[in-house]
Motif scaffolding. Sequence first.
Motif, PDB file in Angstrom:
ATOM      1  N   GLY A  35       0.800   4.803   2.682  1.00 35.19           N
ATOM      2  CA  GLY A  35      -0.485   4.237   2.872  1.00 35.19           C
ATOM      3  C   GLY A  35      -1.359   4.097   1.593  1.00 35.19           C
ATOM      4  N   TRP A  36      -2.367   3.148   1.914  1.00 31.88           N
ATOM      5  CA  TRP A  36      -3.311   3.225   0.637  1.00 31.88           C
ATOM      6  C   TRP A  36      -4.772   3.409   1.057  1.00 31.88           C
ATOM      7  N   TYR A  37      -5.230   4.379   0.375  1.00 34.65           N
ATOM      8  CA  TYR A  37      -6.728   4.670   0.546  1.00 34.65           C
ATOM      9  C   TYR A  37      -7.636   4.363  -0.756  1.00 34.65           C
ATOM     10  N   ARG A  38      -8.734   4.250  -0.370  1.00 36.64           N
ATOM     11  CA  ARG A  38      -9.600   4.049  -1.466  1.00 36.64           C
ATOM     12  C   ARG A  38     -11.005   4.974  -1.754  1.00 36.64           C
ATOM     13  N   LYS A  43     -18.827   7.915  -2.466  1.00 33.71           N
ATOM     14  CA  LYS A  43     -18.131   7.788  -1.113  1.00 33.71           C
ATOM     15  C   LYS A  43     -17.174   8.564  -1.011  1.00 33.71           C
ATOM     16  N   GLN A  44     -16.767   8.869   0.227  1.00 34.73           N
ATOM     17  CA  GLN A  44     -15.577   9.684   0.419  1.00 34.73           C
ATOM     18  C   GLN A  44     -14.318   8.517   0.326  1.00 34.73           C
ATOM     19  N   ARG A  45     -13.226   9.184   0.231  1.00 33.40           N
ATOM     20  CA  ARG A  45     -11.973   8.706   0.237  1.00 33.40           C
ATOM     21  C   ARG A  45     -11.847   8.173   1.679  1.00 33.40           C
ATOM     22  N   GLU A  46     -11.600   6.797   1.830  1.00 37.03           N
ATOM     23  CA  GLU A  46     -11.052   6.626   3.152  1.00 37.03           C
ATOM     24  C   GLU A  46      -9.530   5.655   3.347  1.00 37.03           C
ATOM     25  N   LEU A  47      -9.100   5.643   4.416  1.00 38.84           N
ATOM     26  CA  LEU A  47      -7.901   5.026   4.802  1.00 38.84           C
ATOM     27  C   LEU A  47      -8.109   3.247   4.773  1.00 38.84           C
ATOM     28  N   VAL A  48      -7.158   2.845   3.889  1.00 35.87           N
ATOM     29  CA  VAL A  48      -7.357   1.378   4.021  1.00 35.87           C
ATOM     30  C   VAL A  48      -6.251   0.715   4.858  1.00 35.87           C
ATOM     31  N   ALA A  49      -5.184   1.226   4.803  1.00 39.44           N
ATOM     32  CA  ALA A  49      -3.828   0.532   5.444  1.00 39.44           C
ATOM     33  C   ALA A  49      -2.784   1.603   5.391  1.00 39.44           C
ATOM     34  N   ARG A  50      -2.090   1.541   6.555  1.00 45.59           N
ATOM     35  CA  ARG A  50      -0.753   2.598   6.406  1.00 45.59           C
ATOM     36  C   ARG A  50       0.282   1.923   7.180  1.00 45.59           C
ATOM     37  N   ILE A  51       1.355   2.046   6.860  1.00 41.62           N
ATOM     38  CA  ILE A  51       2.629   1.726   7.322  1.00 41.62           C
ATOM     39  C   ILE A  51       3.713   2.619   7.344  1.00 41.62           C
ATOM     40  N   ARG A  52       4.378   2.688   8.855  1.00 43.63           N
ATOM     41  CA  ARG A  52       5.346   3.828   9.254  1.00 43.63           C
ATOM     42  C   ARG A  52       6.536   3.462   8.866  1.00 43.63           C
ATOM     43  N   SER A  53       7.641   4.165   8.948  1.00 43.63           N
ATOM     44  CA  SER A  53       9.099   3.962   8.236  1.00 43.63           C
ATOM     45  C   SER A  53       9.452   2.841   9.352  1.00 43.63           C
ATOM     46  N   GLY A  54       9.154   2.703  10.424  1.00 45.30           N
ATOM     47  CA  GLY A  54       9.564   1.653  11.251  1.00 45.30           C
ATOM     48  C   GLY A  54       8.956   0.282  11.049  1.00 45.30           C
ATOM     49  N   GLY A  55       7.769   0.441  10.364  1.00 38.75           N
ATOM     50  CA  GLY A  55       7.199  -1.050  10.063  1.00 38.75           C
ATOM     51  C   GLY A  55       5.863  -1.224  10.812  1.00 38.75           C
ATOM     52  N   VAL A  63     -10.865  -4.219   6.670  1.00 35.26           N
ATOM     53  CA  VAL A  63      -9.812  -4.956   5.803  1.00 35.26           C
ATOM     54  C   VAL A  63      -9.206  -5.856   6.704  1.00 35.26           C
ATOM     55  N   LYS A  64      -9.336  -5.784   8.048  1.00 32.37           N
ATOM     56  CA  LYS A  64      -8.415  -6.585   8.952  1.00 32.37           C
ATOM     57  C   LYS A  64      -8.450  -8.053   8.732  1.00 32.37           C
ATOM     58  N   GLY A  65      -7.237  -8.766   8.705  1.00 33.24           N
ATOM     59  CA  GLY A  65      -7.323 -10.095   8.430  1.00 33.24           C
ATOM     60  C   GLY A  65      -7.251 -10.562   7.038  1.00 33.24           C
ATOM     61  N   ARG A  66      -7.582  -9.626   6.070  1.00 32.92           N
ATOM     62  CA  ARG A  66      -7.794  -9.931   4.616  1.00 32.92           C
ATOM     63  C   ARG A  66      -6.595  -9.184   3.998  1.00 32.92           C
ATOM     64  N   PHE A  67      -6.212  -7.973   4.333  1.00 31.82           N
ATOM     65  CA  PHE A  67      -5.246  -7.217   3.605  1.00 31.82           C
ATOM     66  C   PHE A  67      -4.016  -7.103   4.236  1.00 31.82           C
ATOM     67  N   THR A  68      -2.985  -6.923   3.693  1.00 34.74           N
ATOM     68  CA  THR A  68      -1.483  -6.925   4.451  1.00 34.74           C
ATOM     69  C   THR A  68      -0.769  -5.768   3.643  1.00 34.74           C
ATOM     70  N   ILE A  69      -0.262  -4.563   4.468  1.00 37.15           N
ATOM     71  CA  ILE A  69       0.473  -3.629   3.854  1.00 37.15           C
ATOM     72  C   ILE A  69       2.162  -3.915   4.283  1.00 37.15           C
ATOM     73  N   SER A  70       2.864  -3.849   3.217  1.00 40.78           N
ATOM     74  CA  SER A  70       4.306  -3.945   3.527  1.00 40.78           C
ATOM     75  C   SER A  70       5.250  -2.799   2.669  1.00 40.78           C
ATOM     76  N   ARG A  71       6.338  -2.727   3.123  1.00 39.01           N
ATOM     77  CA  ARG A  71       7.036  -1.761   2.196  1.00 39.01           C
ATOM     78  C   ARG A  71       8.533  -2.181   2.132  1.00 39.01           C
ATOM     79  N   ASP A  72       9.243  -1.740   1.271  1.00 34.30           N
ATOM     80  CA  ASP A  72      10.457  -1.790   0.754  1.00 34.30           C
ATOM     81  C   ASP A  72      11.185  -0.731   0.841  1.00 34.30           C
ATOM     82  N   ASN A  73      11.966  -0.283   2.104  1.00 29.96           N
ATOM     83  CA  ASN A  73      12.514   0.802   2.134  1.00 29.96           C
ATOM     84  C   ASN A  73      13.486   1.463   0.941  1.00 29.96           C
ATOM     85  N   ALA A  74      14.435   0.120   0.694  1.00 29.79           N
ATOM     86  CA  ALA A  74      15.383   0.576  -0.349  1.00 29.79           C
ATOM     87  C   ALA A  74      15.029   0.928  -1.639  1.00 29.79           C
ATOM     88  N   LYS A  75      13.622   0.461  -1.795  1.00 30.17           N
ATOM     89  CA  LYS A  75      13.183   0.524  -3.094  1.00 30.17           C
ATOM     90  C   LYS A  75      12.014   1.634  -3.069  1.00 30.17           C
TER      91      LYS A  75
END
Length: 123
Positions: A35-38, A43-55, A63-75
């Motif tokens: 995930g990403w926090y900011r 201010k306190q640290r807050e969750l921005v976006a999180r992605i589980r291993s299954g996607g 940030v909904k509609g503006r930010f997109t989180i993704s992951r490359d499990n191989a990397k």
Amino acid sequence: QVQLVESGGGLVQPGGSLGLSCAASGIILSIGAMGWYRQAPGKQRELVARIRSGGSTTYADSVKGRFTISRDNAKNTVYLQMNSLKPEDTAVYYCNADALAKNGVAYRRSDYWGQGTQVTVSS
């Protein structure tokens, strides 16, 4: 131990876009959620976006509609694409990963953090 190395922060004008990436390294058996926090000044640290291993993903309402989180499990890498940036998005952005990795002689699951990367949205 796991090291998370972030890249991609910087200065961008309001309405602009920026992409962040975070690569995990170490003797890693598996990574669960990433995930990403900011944290903005004062201010306190807050969750921005999180992605589980299954996607599956979770986003902060701001940030909904503006930010997109993704992951490359191989990397072992997680990305955050930020569009339509606003001045209130200015903060230090931290990468987080829940990883099962070798720590000393044993494997253990722990929560890891990157060093943070500054994102500044300003004209």
